[in-house]
Design an enzyme around this catalytic site. Structure first.
Site, PDB file in Angstrom:
ATOM      1  N   LYS A   9       0.849  -1.195   0.000  1.00 24.60           N
ATOM      2  CA  LYS A   9       0.000   0.000   0.000  1.00 24.60           C
ATOM      3  C   LYS A   9       0.877   1.235   0.000  1.00 24.60           C
ATOM      4  O   LYS A   9       2.036   1.232   0.434  1.00 24.60           O
ATOM      5  CB  LYS A   9      -0.945   0.019   1.207  1.00 24.60           C
ATOM      6  CG  LYS A   9      -0.281   0.016   2.583  1.00 24.60           C
ATOM      7  CD  LYS A   9       0.173   1.354   3.114  1.00 24.60           C
ATOM      8  CE  LYS A   9       0.829   1.238   4.481  1.00 24.60           C
ATOM      9  NZ  LYS A   9       1.547   2.470   4.886  1.00 24.60           N
ATOM     10  N   PRO A  85       9.455  -4.919   0.173  1.00 22.16           N
ATOM     11  CA  PRO A  85      10.561  -4.691   1.116  1.00 22.16           C
ATOM     12  C   PRO A  85      10.061  -4.553   2.549  1.00 22.16           C
ATOM     13  O   PRO A  85       9.009  -3.951   2.795  1.00 22.16           O
ATOM     14  CB  PRO A  85      11.210  -3.401   0.605  1.00 22.16           C
ATOM     15  CG  PRO A  85      10.179  -2.749  -0.263  1.00 22.16           C
ATOM     16  CD  PRO A  85       9.355  -3.852  -0.842  1.00 22.16           C
ATOM     17  N   GLY A  89       7.450   0.998   4.973  1.00 23.51           N
ATOM     18  CA  GLY A  89       6.335   1.935   4.868  1.00 23.51           C
ATOM     19  C   GLY A  89       5.282   1.507   3.874  1.00 23.51           C
ATOM     20  O   GLY A  89       4.358   2.262   3.579  1.00 23.51           O
ATOM     21  N   LEU A  90       5.403   0.262   3.357  1.00 22.51           N
ATOM     22  CA  LEU A  90       4.458  -0.245   2.368  1.00 22.51           C
ATOM     23  C   LEU A  90       3.447  -1.230   2.950  1.00 22.51           C
ATOM     24  O   LEU A  90       2.616  -1.766   2.213  1.00 22.51           O
ATOM     25  CB  LEU A  90       5.218  -0.908   1.205  1.00 22.51           C
ATOM     26  CG  LEU A  90       6.107   0.026   0.373  1.00 22.51           C
ATOM     27  CD1 LEU A  90       6.850  -0.777  -0.698  1.00 22.51           C
ATOM     28  CD2 LEU A  90       5.291   1.135  -0.279  1.00 22.51           C
ATOM     29  N   GLY A  92       3.714  -4.324   4.216  1.00 22.55           N
ATOM     30  CA  GLY A  92       3.792  -5.721   3.813  1.00 22.55           C
ATOM     31  C   GLY A  92       3.347  -6.686   4.897  1.00 22.55           C
ATOM     32  O   GLY A  92       2.608  -7.641   4.621  1.00 22.55           O
ATOM     33  N   GLY A  93       3.771  -6.473   6.132  1.00 24.47           N
ATOM     34  CA  GLY A  93       3.387  -7.373   7.216  1.00 24.47           C
ATOM     35  C   GLY A  93       1.895  -7.362   7.467  1.00 24.47           C
ATOM     36  O   GLY A  93       1.270  -8.418   7.656  1.00 24.47           O
ATOM     37  N   SER A  94       1.293  -6.174   7.462  1.00 22.56           N
ATOM     38  CA  SER A  94      -0.155  -6.066   7.668  1.00 22.56           C
ATOM     39  C   SER A  94      -0.924  -6.717   6.525  1.00 22.56           C
ATOM     40  O   SER A  94      -1.951  -7.374   6.736  1.00 22.56           O
ATOM     41  CB  SER A  94      -0.563  -4.598   7.786  1.00 22.56           C
ATOM     42  OG  SER A  94      -0.012  -4.013   8.946  1.00 22.56           O
ATOM     43  N   ASP A 127      -3.328  -0.913   9.992  1.00 18.11           N
ATOM     44  CA  ASP A 127      -3.422  -1.065   8.537  1.00 18.11           C
ATOM     45  C   ASP A 127      -4.172  -2.320   8.116  1.00 18.11           C
ATOM     46  O   ASP A 127      -4.601  -2.425   6.956  1.00 18.11           O
ATOM     47  CB  ASP A 127      -2.023  -1.120   7.912  1.00 18.11           C
ATOM     48  CG  ASP A 127      -1.346   0.229   7.856  1.00 18.11           C
ATOM     49  OD1 ASP A 127      -2.047   1.256   7.948  1.00 18.11           O
ATOM     50  OD2 ASP A 127      -0.110   0.261   7.706  1.00 18.11           O
TER      51      ASP A 127
END
Length: 266
Positions: A9, A85, A89-90, A92-94, A127
């Site tokens: 995101k 990555p 701030g993208l 990914g984990g959420s 998120d």
């Protein structure tokens, strides 16, 4: 085994206000999915296991939380293939956690309804509910209260992860925000965002309140109509009207860090 993408995101805007009584900050953020994605594979299994990404904690927590909420043991085998990555701030984990929740919920004899799944997601991270919803969203409160948005989707995204930039933690970024007393003027910045949303004008969104990067100005110099840091960083994005200009900018900026070209996704 079922499989689904877990998209990245962008925070196309992030307006941050004062700390709330629950310790979280009041925010207004515009959230947009990207085509760049991890992949989650999942199947029912005799033993609970999450593989593929040793640093994972969120997918495991998500599946344990779902099992507790459904009143069943965690009986899944999940595999994570990373492309987003980490700690950039993208989200990914959420996104991985939300995708695992959806896949695992579909295997239950009595799947939880969407509103219950969203409540479980919100307990995992602000998120996560966004990744359980569809389309661009305005996140308010702590970021998990969502309102659907109709945003332009006809652009190309260049992501740059600057060499040497590492986010110590999201908590540390917010603590630095508090030390700078940056919450002052939140209502005015929120009003500016609301104005830019009606009708939506991505170029007029206010800049990220948490962090900034000189690379944003370089991206604008290379033709981006909007450039900023996503979330708590450190990744920097530029939005371009066409792929040719985005590719040219990416080539010029490869000496500054790792780059990706991607597009918005619904």
């Amino acid at each position: 085994m079922s499989s689904a993408p877990a998209p990245a995101k962008l925070n196309l805007a992030l307006v941050v206000g004062p700390r709330r009584p629950d310790g979280k900050h009041e925010v207004a953020t515009v959230l947009q999915r990207l085509a760049l994605a991890d992949t989650i594979e999942l199947e029912p299994a005799g033993e609970f296991a999450v593989e593929g990404f040793p640093e994972d904690t969120l997918v495991r927590s998500a599946l344990e939380t779902l099992a507790a909420g459904a009143g069943v043991p965690p009986h899944w085998h999940a595999h994570i293939t990373k492309q987003i990555p980490v700690a950039s701030g993208l989200g990914g984990g959420s996104s991985d956690a939300a995708t695992a929740l959806k896949l695992a919920n579909a295997t239950l004899e009595r799947p939880l309804p969407p509103e219950e799944l969203a409540q479980l997601g919100a307990a995992l991270g602000a998120d996560v509910p966004f990744f359980l919803a569809e389309g661009p969203q305005l996140g308010t409160g702590d970021g998990s209260t969502l309102v659907p948005l109709e945003l332009p989707q006809e652009y190309v995204v260049l992501l740059v992860l600057p060499d040497g930039d590492r986010k110590v933690s999201t908590r540390a970024v917010y603590e630095d925000f508090d030390r700078r007393k940056s919450a002052h003027g939140f209502a005015d910045r929120r009003a500016l965002l609301d104005s830019a949303l009606t009708p939506p004008d991505l170029a007029a969104f206010p800049p990220n309140d948490l962090v900034s990067s000189p690379l944003a100005e370089e991206l604008r110099h290379h033709g981006a109509f909007r450039a900023d840091v996503s979330g708590a960083g450190p990744i920097v994005y530029g939005l371009f009207a066409d792929g040719f200009t985005a590719e040219a900018a990416g080539t010029d900026l490869r000496s500054r860090g790792r780059t990706w070209i991607t597009t918005p996704e619904w």
